[in-house]
Scaffold this active site. Sequence first.
Site, PDB file in Angstrom:
ATOM      1  N   GLY A  86       0.806  -1.214   0.000  1.00 27.68           N
ATOM      2  CA  GLY A  86       0.000   0.000   0.000  1.00 27.68           C
ATOM      3  C   GLY A  86       0.837   1.261   0.000  1.00 27.68           C
ATOM      4  N   ALA A  87       1.922   1.258  -0.764  1.00 33.32           N
ATOM      5  CA  ALA A  87       2.916   2.340  -0.685  1.00 33.32           C
ATOM      6  C   ALA A  87       2.688   3.461  -1.687  1.00 33.32           C
ATOM      7  CB  ALA A  87       4.317   1.763  -0.887  1.00 33.32           C
ATOM      8  N   ASN A  88       1.563   3.456  -2.390  1.00 33.03           N
ATOM      9  CA  ASN A  88       1.363   4.491  -3.398  1.00 33.03           C
ATOM     10  C   ASN A  88       0.815   5.796  -2.826  1.00 33.03           C
ATOM     11  OD1 ASN A  88      -1.090   2.511  -3.468  1.00 33.03           O
ATOM     12  ND2 ASN A  88      -1.930   4.492  -4.096  1.00 33.03           N
TER      13      ASN A  88
ATOM     14  N   GLY B 297       1.962   4.609   3.766  1.00 32.83           N
ATOM     15  CA  GLY B 297       2.861   3.729   3.023  1.00 32.83           C
ATOM     16  C   GLY B 297       3.844   4.499   2.173  1.00 32.83           C
TER      17      GLY B 297
ATOM     18  N   TYR C  54     -14.137  -2.974  10.700  1.00 26.28           N
ATOM     19  CA  TYR C  54     -12.748  -2.516  10.568  1.00 26.28           C
ATOM     20  C   TYR C  54     -11.984  -2.782  11.856  1.00 26.28           C
ATOM     21  CZ  TYR C  54      -8.738   0.589  10.132  1.00 26.28           C
ATOM     22  OH  TYR C  54      -7.463   1.099  10.112  1.00 26.28           O
TER      23      TYR C  54
END
Length: 309
Positions: A23-25, A29, A176
């Site tokens: 999830g680094a975009n 992240g 969640y």
Amino acid sequence: MGSKGFTADDVLDQAGKCFVVTGANSGIGLETARVLAKRGARVLLACRDRAKAEAAMASVRAEAPHADLAFLPLDQADLESIRGAAALAAKEPRIDALINNAGVTVPTRQTTRQGFELQFGVNHLGSFALTALMLPKLRETPGSRVVITSSGQHKGAKIEWDDLNAEKSFSGIPRYGVSKLANLLFFFELNRRLQAAEVPITVTACHPGLAGTNFGRASIAGRIVLGLGGVFLNTPAMGAWGTLQAATGNVKPGGYYGPTAFFELRGPSHECVPSNEARDPQLARRLWDISVAMTGIDPGLAPADTATP
């Protein structure tokens, strides 16, 4: 790190190391990847969308032109994609840390490709599966780490064992919270099993506090909270401090790190205390067995009370 806590300034030189950040975009992240790359690490940005990953890498290279970055295709809502990402990552000369950062929150019930409730499927089962598949590669690198990202919303969450896929009832925020409790139960159980088997991989967990990212904008409640802004929120860069401490700091196996100021919502990272339920070994072992059955992926680690070197 001083008594005031851990920040990005405390991240030491990481030259020669390789990190996988899921999830680094965007958000935490991306900020994690940015700091690691600026400290000299090779960073694999594990994301669903190549264009978004390339835009993220361009933003990092605008600050660090020589950053060593690569796109690793990963959709944590699809077990086959997870298998593919793990296989590609295994081709790297070394992996020093897997940072399980990717996560989702949704206001209505949705499912993964394999039919799991989306938040539980992505946030927990996706991290469980990817970690399990990458353990052999991580074992090759002395001092390697697994980082699991949880949330303060794990506190008070209760797992509905007979309705993990939310087919009987669904409410976004409570579900969640369940996924974040599952993250910590997995984290503690993985640490116990690795230590009992004398596998030299350090397992840590973290939480970002309340960070002003796009993560919660899918729900009305999330947009209201994010709209508070100002003093109540960490920036995404501040939200990454717990992750960076867990991934690079002088930590202990089984340590849980994140902000502690203002009800654990903001500020520098310190060691935190998770809920009693998150530390329950019976719940953790039950979740482990269910996760293996649901994903069909077994980390191959015996329970801590029966593990042998």
